[in-house]
Design a protein around this motif. Sequence first.
Motif, PDB file in Angstrom:
ATOM      1  N   CYS A 388       0.426  -1.524   0.191  1.00  0.00           N
ATOM      2  CA  CYS A 388      -0.401   0.099   0.226  1.00  0.00           C
ATOM      3  C   CYS A 388       0.855   1.161  -0.357  1.00  0.00           C
ATOM      4  N   LEU A 389       1.068   1.975  -1.105  1.00  0.00           N
ATOM      5  CA  LEU A 389       1.420   3.653  -1.336  1.00  0.00           C
ATOM      6  C   LEU A 389       1.146   4.078  -0.003  1.00  0.00           C
ATOM      7  N   GLY A 390      -0.198   4.423  -0.255  1.00  0.00           N
ATOM      8  CA  GLY A 390      -1.222   5.354   1.012  1.00  0.00           C
ATOM      9  C   GLY A 390      -2.718   5.458   0.318  1.00  0.00           C
ATOM     10  N   ARG A 391      -3.278   6.719   0.811  1.00  0.00           N
ATOM     11  CA  ARG A 391      -4.932   6.720   0.974  1.00  0.00           C
ATOM     12  C   ARG A 391      -4.568   8.046  -0.429  1.00  0.00           C
ATOM     13  N   ASP A 392      -5.713   8.352  -1.057  1.00  0.00           N
ATOM     14  CA  ASP A 392      -5.779   9.075  -1.578  1.00  0.00           C
ATOM     15  C   ASP A 392      -7.683  10.174  -1.388  1.00  0.00           C
ATOM     16  N   ASP A 393      -7.641  10.639  -1.932  1.00  0.00           N
ATOM     17  CA  ASP A 393      -8.566  11.538  -1.820  1.00  0.00           C
ATOM     18  C   ASP A 393      -9.997  11.803  -1.948  1.00  0.00           C
ATOM     19  N   ASP A 394     -10.537  10.275  -2.306  1.00  0.00           N
ATOM     20  CA  ASP A 394     -11.351   9.261  -2.390  1.00  0.00           C
ATOM     21  C   ASP A 394     -11.696   8.359  -1.536  1.00  0.00           C
ATOM     22  N   ASP A 395     -10.577   8.508  -0.126  1.00  0.00           N
ATOM     23  CA  ASP A 395     -10.565   7.907   0.570  1.00  0.00           C
ATOM     24  C   ASP A 395     -10.382   5.717   0.096  1.00  0.00           C
ATOM     25  N   ARG A 396      -9.740   5.379  -0.787  1.00  0.00           N
ATOM     26  CA  ARG A 396      -9.059   4.852  -1.380  1.00  0.00           C
ATOM     27  C   ARG A 396      -7.719   4.569  -0.566  1.00  0.00           C
ATOM     28  N   ASP A 397      -7.429   3.214  -0.731  1.00  0.00           N
ATOM     29  CA  ASP A 397      -6.460   2.701  -0.454  1.00  0.00           C
ATOM     30  C   ASP A 397      -5.568   2.004  -1.747  1.00  0.00           C
ATOM     31  N   VAL A 398      -4.210   2.490  -2.372  1.00  0.00           N
ATOM     32  CA  VAL A 398      -3.971   2.191  -3.894  1.00  0.00           C
ATOM     33  C   VAL A 398      -2.645   1.327  -3.036  1.00  0.00           C
ATOM     34  N   LEU A 399      -3.042   0.003  -3.808  1.00  0.00           N
ATOM     35  CA  LEU A 399      -1.622  -0.661  -4.097  1.00  0.00           C
ATOM     36  C   LEU A 399      -1.159  -0.950  -5.288  1.00  0.00           C
ATOM     37  N   LEU A 400       0.256  -1.011  -5.380  1.00  0.00           N
ATOM     38  CA  LEU A 400       1.525  -1.594  -6.469  1.00  0.00           C
ATOM     39  C   LEU A 400       1.751  -2.988  -6.523  1.00  0.00           C
ATOM     40  N   ASP A 401       1.694  -3.877  -6.714  1.00  0.00           N
ATOM     41  CA  ASP A 401       2.137  -5.249  -6.863  1.00  0.00           C
ATOM     42  C   ASP A 401       3.857  -5.477  -7.536  1.00  0.00           C
ATOM     43  N   LEU A 402       4.672  -4.615  -6.411  1.00  0.00           N
ATOM     44  CA  LEU A 402       6.368  -4.451  -7.146  1.00  0.00           C
ATOM     45  C   LEU A 402       6.485  -5.590  -7.462  1.00  0.00           C
ATOM     46  N   GLU A 403       6.362  -6.429  -7.942  1.00  0.00           N
ATOM     47  CA  GLU A 403       7.001  -7.864  -8.889  1.00  0.00           C
ATOM     48  C   GLU A 403       6.499  -7.701 -10.208  1.00  0.00           C
ATOM     49  N   ALA A 404       5.421  -7.284 -10.340  1.00  0.00           N
ATOM     50  CA  ALA A 404       4.804  -6.752 -11.889  1.00  0.00           C
ATOM     51  C   ALA A 404       5.004  -5.383 -12.312  1.00  0.00           C
ATOM     52  N   LEU A 405       5.743  -4.568 -11.638  1.00  0.00           N
ATOM     53  CA  LEU A 405       6.009  -3.253 -12.680  1.00  0.00           C
ATOM     54  C   LEU A 405       7.328  -3.627 -13.143  1.00  0.00           C
ATOM     55  N   GLY A 406       7.803  -4.220 -13.443  1.00  0.00           N
ATOM     56  CA  GLY A 406       8.645  -4.902 -14.498  1.00  0.00           C
ATOM     57  C   GLY A 406      10.494  -3.804 -14.683  1.00  0.00           C
ATOM     58  N   LEU A 425       6.770   0.462   3.688  1.00  0.00           N
ATOM     59  CA  LEU A 425       7.080  -0.372   2.165  1.00  0.00           C
ATOM     60  C   LEU A 425       7.503  -1.684   2.856  1.00  0.00           C
ATOM     61  N   ALA A 426       8.950  -1.633   3.501  1.00  0.00           N
ATOM     62  CA  ALA A 426       9.629  -3.370   3.603  1.00  0.00           C
ATOM     63  C   ALA A 426       8.793  -3.836   4.952  1.00  0.00           C
ATOM     64  N   VAL A 427       8.548  -3.061   5.770  1.00  0.00           N
ATOM     65  CA  VAL A 427       7.325  -3.295   6.697  1.00  0.00           C
ATOM     66  C   VAL A 427       6.050  -4.733   6.259  1.00  0.00           C
ATOM     67  N   GLN A 428       5.869  -3.936   5.018  1.00  0.00           N
ATOM     68  CA  GLN A 428       4.450  -4.727   4.784  1.00  0.00           C
ATOM     69  C   GLN A 428       4.851  -5.563   3.477  1.00  0.00           C
ATOM     70  N   LEU A 429       5.387  -5.758   3.090  1.00  0.00           N
ATOM     71  CA  LEU A 429       6.404  -6.849   2.594  1.00  0.00           C
ATOM     72  C   LEU A 429       6.637  -7.978   3.197  1.00  0.00           C
TER      73      LEU A 429
END
Length: 855
Positions: A388-406, A425-429
């Motif tokens: 999870c990178l954080g929460r946007d202004d619409d109160d949505r949590d935004v996540l990226l898949d680090l393996e998929a980013l190429g 990010l390290a603790v989340q992994l």
Amino acid sequence: MPTGLPAREQLTEPISLEALLAVLLAVVWLAWLQFVVCTVIEVSSFVSDRGLPRPVPLSGRSQALARALVGTFLVGTSFLGTSGAANAVVAPAPERSAPVIQAVDGSGDREVAQEVAGAEDQAEAVEESRAPRARMVHVPGVPSSMTDVIGRKVAIVQPPDGAYHDNLWDIAERTMGDGRRWKEIYELNKGRKQPDGQQLVLGRLIQPGWVLIMPEDAKNVTRVQAAVEAPPATTPASPVEQGPAAPADEGASVSEAPLTPMASGGLLAAALLGALLAERRRRRGLANTAEELEAEVQLRIGADEERARRLDRALRGLAELCRTERLQLPQVYAVTVSSESVELHLAPRVETAPMPWAVQDEGSRWTLAADVDLPLEDGPAPYPALVCLGRDDDDRDVLLDLEALGGLVSLSGSDAVAREVTSALAVQLAFSPWSDDQVAHCYRLSPAAAQIAGSQMQVVDDVDALLASWSGQRRHRPAHDVLSGRLRRSDGETAHYLVLGEAPSPASVELLSDLTGENDRGVAVVSAVPVPSARWTLEVDEAGRLRVPLLDLEVQAVRITADTEQEVAALFAKARETAPVHAGDRVAVPRPPRAGEDDHWATAPARVGVLGDLAVRTTGQLDPARVQLATEVVVFLALQQSPVHPSVVAASVWPGGVTPEVRDATIARVRDWLGTDSAGNHLLREDEEGRLFLSDDVAVDWHAFCALALRARTSAPHEEIELLRRALQLVRGEFLTGRPSQRYAWLPRTRLERQSVDLVVDTAHRVVELSLPNDPGGAVAACRAGLRLAPASQVLWRDLVVSESQNPDGPGAPAVVAEMRRALAACGATPEAETEALVEELLPSGADPHGEAIA
């Protein structure tokens, strides 16, 4: 009280009753003289303002008593001596230069208007409320409107503990080492408006929940920091629908005042809290200090456990659906989680999704509504590198898949904030609920982050050697192959995660680029510093706003600050240490604040159940939309040892801030909801000082349990076992299960989660001691009752194994041992040496009578 010295003849005559009395008189005289000397020394030290005097030899307790009496007398006389003048002095009006922060959108004008008298003052206050407002980083117990404390150290006056009430002398002594410095605290705070609307004036005592400005050299107190204002929010590219609005006063639980990063951590805080509670289920750790418990309170405020559970269930459920329907698992590069749905962002597009997933934008997005009831799956995590990178202004949590980013991901912008984001990010992994047991490697990252993650994070000193080993282990596989292979982790395919706190060597960067190529998966690398060859660069500023330019995303970033890292690391360190239940013979039983045993619990029209699923029974009616909040208020009051001020209730139940109007309206509704006793008196009452408490007519199962256990301590064995069995019948499950996510954040301050386990285990163990060998069935029942609240207690599992080995009507020890191993494995615990020794003693063959291995 002695009136003179004993005569010489009295001291030398033969021992008689009169001589003995004379000796006692001499001892009393010497003790009195010692106390007088200590008192004179303390008074002299206080008047001369020399600080703490040197200890008087052999006078430890006498000097402590003298110090307390002198302090109390002088503080009291200082107040009383000037109380007449106080009556003639008008309390100073609050300063108008400090802007006021609204706790709820739209309520600021009303709140400010009520604080001033006269139409002109009201108009001026409303005008001020429209001006730019100062903001502070949230500190529990400090109202957002109290802007005069920004940049200052503050102490919160604590609630009463039994007969003890917090006072200026004790606050000065524990924070500055000298109780005589209470005058400095008084001078800094006199005339300041407190959260309950009162002021510290001459002749007035301090109240629980008051916020006191402290001298700069005070220790163990919190400094209130000014919040960095975020830039104006940009319009989101794809807004989501907003959920139904909560009732106006219910919405006050969310404040405009910014919280600490961890208190608004969302999925990050949920991951940390889940891992911490899992550690505590495995063993009885060391007790935490009050400061460490406050860090846990912050975690609980921010932890969005409901979203984390929903995301984990959605992803594992999707993997199972794809397996059973023989579909290829879609390639997900990002996920957004809101109160309404889980949304997967796919590349390439996939236009066919298994039900109940819905296809959006021609297959570029899959969505799953929040109200879909999915079965609980425990298969492999399909996307373990989601962070999870954080929460946007619409109160949505935004996540990226680090393996998929190429490619390698690096952060730029504010160096300090970038390191805080990278630690998160390290603790989340290592910990995220939607991942499996996996290891993240860190290089030159904060040591505290590694302490938090424990065995799931390895500190790397030589990046080149690590990457060389990875390169030798891996075989090149297309991305779609790895996506399919993720469902077969047992095949030996291992993901590699590396988090960099410093830039590696150019050779390592080149190797990283090859390992994270877009046609290969299974490696994820994040760098806290810019790396020239990074394919993805995330930009973060001083305010914590993080941008992902390639996706046109902007969020308020998840962060773990240096201070938070240390506090959370201390929580995990103590949770991983094993502590004995008690040093003495038995666990101490707390004295319940209200009368009543199990018979009162069974018949009371109003009661509060915490020994299992949360259960509150009342006689009144309430709008269902308000029941959650009202229930928390009732439970909070039920678990207090003494009456509490409404401001303390507000700071605990609404940690983000609340207006006095909302607080008072809620308390009034709760009072009506609880109902009245047979005489027509409300069950929610106030004492003479306005503090709130529940009538003894409200039954609390925990207090009934303590009352029975306390009475059993002084009873004969046959009566003791009956009382303890009655107490165990009150236990329905683990403490306060079923409570809503992001509520009851104040619970760690009560220490009841730990205390209840200790006492219930002690009670069940005592019943086993009294029951065996004559009543193995009764011993088994006691163990089962205790395990309902403490399912990982190996004391009770050992008791159960022994009891069943002597129980002719039970399933037998082998079956219980197998059950124990399953239960401990579900908690992530391993059998203790004492447990293994007992199993080996009772079942030396290691197999049950049917020849099935139990280990």
